[in-house]
Design a protein around this motif. Structure first.
Motif, PDB file in Angstrom:
ATOM      1  N   LEU A  26       0.831  -1.204   0.000  1.00  0.00           N
ATOM      2  CA  LEU A  26       0.000   0.000   0.000  1.00  0.00           C
ATOM      3  C   LEU A  26       0.863   1.252   0.000  1.00  0.00           C
ATOM      4  CD1 LEU A  26      -2.807  -0.886   2.589  1.00  0.00           C
ATOM      5  CD2 LEU A  26      -3.011  -0.799   0.100  1.00  0.00           C
ATOM      6  N   VAL A  27       1.996   1.182   0.703  1.00  0.00           N
ATOM      7  CA  VAL A  27       2.875   2.340   0.822  1.00  0.00           C
ATOM      8  C   VAL A  27       4.312   1.866   0.682  1.00  0.00           C
ATOM      9  CG1 VAL A  27       2.824   2.157   3.351  1.00  0.00           C
ATOM     10  CG2 VAL A  27       3.515   4.301   2.274  1.00  0.00           C
ATOM     11  N   SER A  28       5.075   2.531  -0.169  1.00  0.00           N
ATOM     12  CA  SER A  28       6.456   2.125  -0.437  1.00  0.00           C
ATOM     13  C   SER A  28       7.364   2.506   0.731  1.00  0.00           C
ATOM     14  CB  SER A  28       6.955   2.796  -1.716  1.00  0.00           C
ATOM     15  OG  SER A  28       7.063   4.202  -1.507  1.00  0.00           O
ATOM     16  N   HIS A  29       8.592   1.950   0.712  1.00  0.00           N
ATOM     17  CA  HIS A  29       9.569   2.331   1.739  1.00  0.00           C
ATOM     18  C   HIS A  29       9.867   3.830   1.675  1.00  0.00           C
ATOM     19  CE1 HIS A  29      10.246  -1.624   3.224  1.00  0.00           C
ATOM     20  NE2 HIS A  29      10.843  -2.094   2.132  1.00  0.00           N
ATOM     21  N   ALA A  30       9.985   4.354   0.454  1.00  0.00           N
ATOM     22  CA  ALA A  30      10.301   5.775   0.299  1.00  0.00           C
ATOM     23  C   ALA A  30       9.192   6.649   0.872  1.00  0.00           C
ATOM     24  CB  ALA A  30      10.529   6.104  -1.183  1.00  0.00           C
ATOM     25  N   ASP A  31       7.929   6.272   0.600  1.00  0.00           N
ATOM     26  CA  ASP A  31       6.807   7.066   1.127  1.00  0.00           C
ATOM     27  C   ASP A  31       6.667   6.880   2.632  1.00  0.00           C
ATOM     28  OD1 ASP A  31       6.109   8.269  -1.237  1.00  0.00           O
ATOM     29  OD2 ASP A  31       4.664   6.736  -1.808  1.00  0.00           O
ATOM     30  N   THR A  32       6.979   5.689   3.131  1.00  0.00           N
ATOM     31  CA  THR A  32       6.955   5.453   4.574  1.00  0.00           C
ATOM     32  C   THR A  32       7.910   6.416   5.272  1.00  0.00           C
ATOM     33  OG1 THR A  32       6.372   3.122   4.358  1.00  0.00           O
ATOM     34  CG2 THR A  32       7.484   3.784   6.390  1.00  0.00           C
ATOM     35  N   TYR A  33       9.137   6.482   4.767  1.00  0.00           N
ATOM     36  CA  TYR A  33      10.148   7.364   5.340  1.00  0.00           C
ATOM     37  C   TYR A  33       9.698   8.823   5.277  1.00  0.00           C
ATOM     38  CZ  TYR A  33      14.734   9.405   6.251  1.00  0.00           C
ATOM     39  OH  TYR A  33      15.768  10.119   6.796  1.00  0.00           O
ATOM     40  N   ARG A  34       9.230   9.230   4.093  1.00  0.00           N
ATOM     41  CA  ARG A  34       8.842  10.637   3.894  1.00  0.00           C
ATOM     42  C   ARG A  34       7.681  11.033   4.797  1.00  0.00           C
ATOM     43  NH1 ARG A  34       4.761  12.556   1.175  1.00  0.00           N
ATOM     44  NH2 ARG A  34       4.391  10.548   0.132  1.00  0.00           N
ATOM     45  N   LEU A  35       6.656  10.187   4.889  1.00  0.00           N
ATOM     46  CA  LEU A  35       5.447  10.546   5.645  1.00  0.00           C
ATOM     47  C   LEU A  35       5.736  10.764   7.125  1.00  0.00           C
ATOM     48  CD1 LEU A  35       2.865   8.111   3.980  1.00  0.00           C
ATOM     49  CD2 LEU A  35       2.830  10.607   3.855  1.00  0.00           C
ATOM     50  N   ILE A  36       6.437   9.812   7.774  1.00  0.00           N
ATOM     51  CA  ILE A  36       6.643   9.943   9.210  1.00  0.00           C
ATOM     52  C   ILE A  36       7.656  11.047   9.526  1.00  0.00           C
ATOM     53  CG2 ILE A  36       8.383   8.117   9.281  1.00  0.00           C
ATOM     54  CD1 ILE A  36       5.772   9.018  11.997  1.00  0.00           C
ATOM     55  N   LYS A  37       8.668  11.189   8.652  1.00  0.00           N
ATOM     56  CA  LYS A  37       9.635  12.254   8.889  1.00  0.00           C
ATOM     57  C   LYS A  37       8.975  13.626   8.772  1.00  0.00           C
ATOM     58  CE  LYS A  37      13.686  12.306   8.914  1.00  0.00           C
ATOM     59  NZ  LYS A  37      14.699  12.527   9.982  1.00  0.00           N
ATOM     60  N   GLN A  38       8.141  13.792   7.748  1.00  0.00           N
ATOM     61  CA  GLN A  38       7.485  15.081   7.556  1.00  0.00           C
ATOM     62  C   GLN A  38       6.533  15.386   8.700  1.00  0.00           C
ATOM     63  OE1 GLN A  38       8.263  17.227   4.820  1.00  0.00           O
ATOM     64  NE2 GLN A  38       7.333  18.577   6.343  1.00  0.00           N
ATOM     65  N   LYS A  39       5.855  14.350   9.219  1.00  0.00           N
ATOM     66  CA  LYS A  39       4.946  14.573  10.350  1.00  0.00           C
ATOM     67  C   LYS A  39       5.714  15.056  11.576  1.00  0.00           C
ATOM     68  CE  LYS A  39       1.541  12.427  13.364  1.00  0.00           C
ATOM     69  NZ  LYS A  39       2.109  13.017  14.593  1.00  0.00           N
TER      70      LYS A  39
END
Length: 932
Positions: free
Chosen positions: A765-778
């Motif tokens: 559902l969510v790639s490693h790259a998007d996983t990293y980006r989402l939580i870091k940005q939050k």
């Protein structure tokens, strides 16, 4: 958001790395290669978050907290649903237990008022456990809830409510401005508010209630919320008040106690009488115009019923008389009323059973009476079969105490097979009848049974085990439904013809002098056509009208079933009223339509055409025993509203009933189409014929009085057609293709083909790259000005709509009105295609991502990013799906959100745990979704 952050400087990081080099000297903890995080538990079991100090206790058996943790508040992150913070205090009770206090902020104003399904999360950094592993725990949040101690009447202009607050306490003062209204209550105003205790609130709402949303689906409830400043909670307290249809209905047949006094028994439904209504609280109109209320008494047998005695002459009562009780008479918050229809005296019959053998057919008829009493016991010899019953024999007749009849007829099978079955008639001797309601002098004492052979078709259909691919599974278990229509597209096209015909008449028809006489019937009815296509277009319209007649005849028995299945007395009475008008009109309509078809074949404007048109117009205008224009107009008014003006008309009332009884749009189509064609379709036919007859008289009569009367009736009819056409357009049945279904409570359209999907390393559902980006940005976004960004954290994320999956809130909203054990079961009950072996959990497009610092054994200090999916059954059950590890150091800078710029750690140890779930796809609204 209040949070104390300490700087994670280079020296501290160097120290951490150095300690990790010597970690082998200490007892070595077993590493968790999935999340790098061990679990804990939180007490109490659920926590009501308040503004100010909140306390909880964290316990884990899998890690030992360092003694210095109380001095490092930034080691702990508390996520409480709508915000997160560091604790205000940490007390280490023992090696495995922490007592944590934290200050929660009030939720943002734009947060969803319904507050559905919040879960809190707690994370302790691995820096402050002896083993170097982070500790994580979740806890349910007990949201503040308003519970209504009662219901509210639909369309009420004034509502008194009592509400109980749970999981919070009211402030000492609660102001009107502290209350927010939504759903059906949106637009109303808080007129009065009273704090009765620290958890009890009384409200009065005034104003216009919203009956339906933008999608025309009736509201099931009104919404209320109390802002956080009016309670000790940190979030709005939300609640819903169920809506009911409050009305009055006739509790038994009205009767004249003498020639000048009528007793009408009115019962309240979904409301209560405030007291015995005073005469000044009652308004009489229609057939009761000019009459007076002699007295009102509470019925001795039923305290919910009021007996109203009206001074009115029995011989003068014709049409419909209305009794309206003022809003003060009940607690409904609006006027309620009843109608007394003096034209509905007669029998209402349907088929109770049909048994067929090779030699004989036995048909049992059940006939209820209205306004009639028998003065003697009937025998089979008293009854005379006629019409399609002419060759039948009356075998038996049973007479009920309520003046109902059960009649058994027999036919030879060959005779039964030969008759059309459109209308069977049984003549009752008029001398055996009496009426305490109306005049029997002009009454035809007949029992009419329409489309009685449909019962045979129904029996065959129910025995068949074969189902076509186009069939839809109708209604959830326990619901009452009608037989499926024999052609969805055909019925849908007829509904479209009815709507278009009325719109044409309303916009362009019934206006030009001379069009009837000259044969310009298409122009008169508002239909456009070129000269060379006139005959073809007229033939098409006549053909559609004939198809409509056949369909209405076939629907008759289903209407009886609908009426029998109705739950409320008031609605049952309204449906009987519609049926009475249709029964009076449809037998005449069939004959007039056939004559119109013959007239349309003649040369327009010729002498023969004018002669036949005169004969047809005379028949319509001088129908024996029936005022055709009056009955057509009466049917239109019944479609639009009740005569008393206190309730919705039959079309909206039926629509509201079927769309509130069912959760899915496909479950409503058959019954909606049947009633639409039965009521609005009959009105279209009658209005067309009535307008032609009136137009002919207005054009040709030698009498100025007749011409004037016809012109006035035409003007009246066109005004009504305009109103009915608007309602017909609004409530026309627009069928979704069977590949799609709309949830009526949420408006969400779903594909009816559910798939079984496995999510794994190749299908995420969510790639490693998007996983990293989402939580870091939050974590960056949540950092207060002047503070350092947290290195640990957790966040819930809703992934893009392009995935087509439901969100957690959407799934919860759908299940809010379901009695099923899972969303998959709910979909199955609504006719969705569920593949064999499909799990009972549906995958959502919501995920939770955790970031935590870990140092274990001799391994390098690193960050773990763990992804949790949210499969949904009847609620979410979080599932660990995958992880990844990133080295702590220069490459993992606080402000960096680019996954390609960090140093991955031991990718061969990264874990993905596949999960198989049901995939339910959401579909955007489009004209391509509908049956053409």
């Amino acid at each position: 958001m209040q949070r104390t952050q300490k700087k994670w400087g280079c020296l501290l990081l160097a120290g951490i790395l150095l300690l990790s080099c010597f970690a082998g000297c200490a007892p070595k903890a077993e590493e968790n290669l999935e999340t790098g995080i061990v679990s804990g538990t939180v007490s109490p079991d659920s926590i009501a978050i308040v503004r100010g100090e909140n306390k909880l206790t964290l316990t884990t058996s899998e890690a030992e907290f360092s003694k210095e943790i109380g001095e490092h508040l930034d080691a702990v992150i508390v996520n409480y649903g709508w915000g997160e913070c560091n604790p205000s205090d940490i007390t280490r009770r023992d090696d495995h237990t922490l007592e944590i206090s934290f200050q929660a902020e009030a939720a943002a104003d734009d947060m969803d008022r319904e507050n559905i399904g919040y879960t809190g999360y707690l994370m302790v950094s691995g820096e402050y456990s002896q083993e170097g592993t982070a500790v994580s725990a979740s806890f349910p949040i007990a949201m503040p809830v308003l519970t209504a101690l009662g219901t509210a009447a639909r369309d009420a202009s004034s509502i008194n409510l009592e509400l109980e607050l749970e999981n919070a306490r009211l402030a000492d003062e609660v102001q009107k401005g502290d209350i927010e209204l939504s759903k059906a209550f949106e637009g109303m105003e808080v007129a009065n508010i009273q704090r009765q205790s620290e958890t009890r609130l009384a409200l009065t709402l005034n104003g216009e209630m919203k009956s339906e949303g933008e999608d025309l689906v009736p509201y099931m409830e009104g919404g209320l919320a109390i802002k956080p400043q009016a309670t000790n909670a940190a979030v709005r307290a939300y609640g819903e008040v169920p809506l009911v249809t409050a009305t009055a209905y006739l509790a038994g047949t009205p009767a004249f106690t003498d020639s000048a006094t009528l007793r009408v028994s009115a019962a309240a439904e979904n409301c209560q009488w405030s007291q015995v209504p005073a005469s000044s609280q009652i308004t009489l109109s229609g057939a009761f115009a000019g009459a007076t209320v002699k007295k009102v008494e509470k019925c001795t047998k039923n305290p919910d019923t009021m007996d109203v005695y009206i001074a009115v002459s029995q011989k003068d009562c014709e049409g419909v008389g209305s009794i309206v009780f003022a809003s003060e008479a009940t607690n409904a918050g609006k006027p309620v009323g009843v109608d007394v229809n003096f034209d509905n005296i007669g029998f209402y019959a349907g088929v109770k059973s049909l048994e067929k053998t090779a030699e004989k057919v036995t048909l049992t008829i059940s006939a209820a009476s209205h306004g009639l009493q028998f003065n003697r016991k009937l025998t089979p010899e008293d009854l005379t079969p006629a019409g399609d019953f002419e060759q039948a024999k009356v075998e038996n007749v049973l007479q009920g105490e309520d003046n109902s009849l059960e009649i058994t007829l027999t036919f030879s099978t060959s005779v039964f097979d030969a008759v059309d079955g459109y209308e069977g008639i049984i003549l009752v001797p008029i001398e055996s009848l009496e009426s305490k309601l109306g005049n029997l002098e002009d009454m035809d004492a007949v029992i009419s049974v329409g489309s009685f052979k449909e019962e045979e078709t129904a029996a065959v259909a129910s025995d068949s085990s074969q189902k076509t691919g186009n069939e839809i599974q109708l209604l959830s278990a326990g619901e009452t439904t009608l037989l499926a229509l024999d052609g969805d597209a055909a019925a849908n096209a007829l509904c479209g013809f009815v709507k278009d015909g009325l719109l044409s008449m309303a916009k362009a028809g019934l206006g030009k002098v001379g069009e009837i006489v000259s044969g310009k019937l298409l122009s008169w009815l508002g239909f456009e056509s070129s000269e060379e296509q006139i005959n073809k277009k007229l033939d098409e319209i006549i053909g559609q009208l004939n198809s409509l007649t056949a369909r209405i005849n076939n629907i008759e028995q289903s209407i009886n079933k609908l009426i029998d299945a109705v739950e409320t007395s008031a609605f049952k009475e309204q449906m009987r009223d519609i049926q009475a008008s249709v029964l009076k009109l449809k037998s005449r309509v069939s004959g007039y339509q056939a004559a119109l078809g013959e007239v349309s074949k003649l040369e327009a404007g010729s002498d023969e055409y004018k002669k036949e048109m005169k004969i047809l117009a005379d028949k319509i205008n001088n129908t024996n025993g029936l005022d055709f224009h009056g009955e057509t107009y009466a049917l239109g008014e019944k479609i639009l509203s009740d005569a008393a003006g206190t309730a919705d008309g039959a079309l909206k009332a039926h629509y509201d009933r079927i769309t509130t009884k069912n959760n899915w749009e496909q479950q409503t189509y058959d019954e909606r189409e049947r009633f639409y064609l039965y009521s609005v379709g009959t009105y279209l036919q009658s209005a067309m014929l009535d307008s032609i007859a009136l137009g002919y008289v207005a054009d040709t009569s030698d009498s100025a009085v007749e011409r004037s009367e016809a012109q006035n009736n035409l003007k009246e009819l066109k005004a009504q057609v305009t109103r009915v056409s608007s309602m017909a357009e609004k409530y026309q049945v627009k069928r979704l293709k069977s590949d799609y279904n709309r949830n009526l409570r949420t408006g969400i359209i779903l594909s009816t083909k559910v798939e079984k999907v496995t999510y794994d390393a190749n299908n995420r559902l969510v790639s490693h790259a998007d996983t990293y980006r989402l939580i870091k940005q939050k974590l960056i976004d949540d950092t207060p000005k002047g503070k350092y960004t947290a290195i640990n954290g957790s966040g819930n994320f809703t992934l893009p709509e392009s995935l087509g999956l439901l969100t957690e809130k959407q799934a919860q909203d759908i299940m809010k009105y379901s009695s099923k054990g899972s969303l998959v079961e709910e979909l199955k009950s609504a006719g969705f295609s569920i593949p064999s072996g499909c799990p009972d959990s549906v995958m959502l497009r919501d995920v939770r991502i955790e970031k935590s610092l870990i140092r274990t054994g001799t391994s390098a200090t690193r960050y773990c990013f763990a992804v949790h999916y949210k499969p949904f059954k009847k609620s979410v059950n979080e599932y660990f799906f995958s992880n990844m590890f990133v080295l702590a150091g220069g490459s993992e800078k606080t402000e960096n959100t680019d996954y390609n710029k960090v140093q991955k750690w031991r990718e061969y140890d990264w874990v993905t745990k596949p999960i198989t779930a049901a995939s339910v796809k959401q579909v955007k609204e489009s004209k391509d979704l509908y049956v053409n």
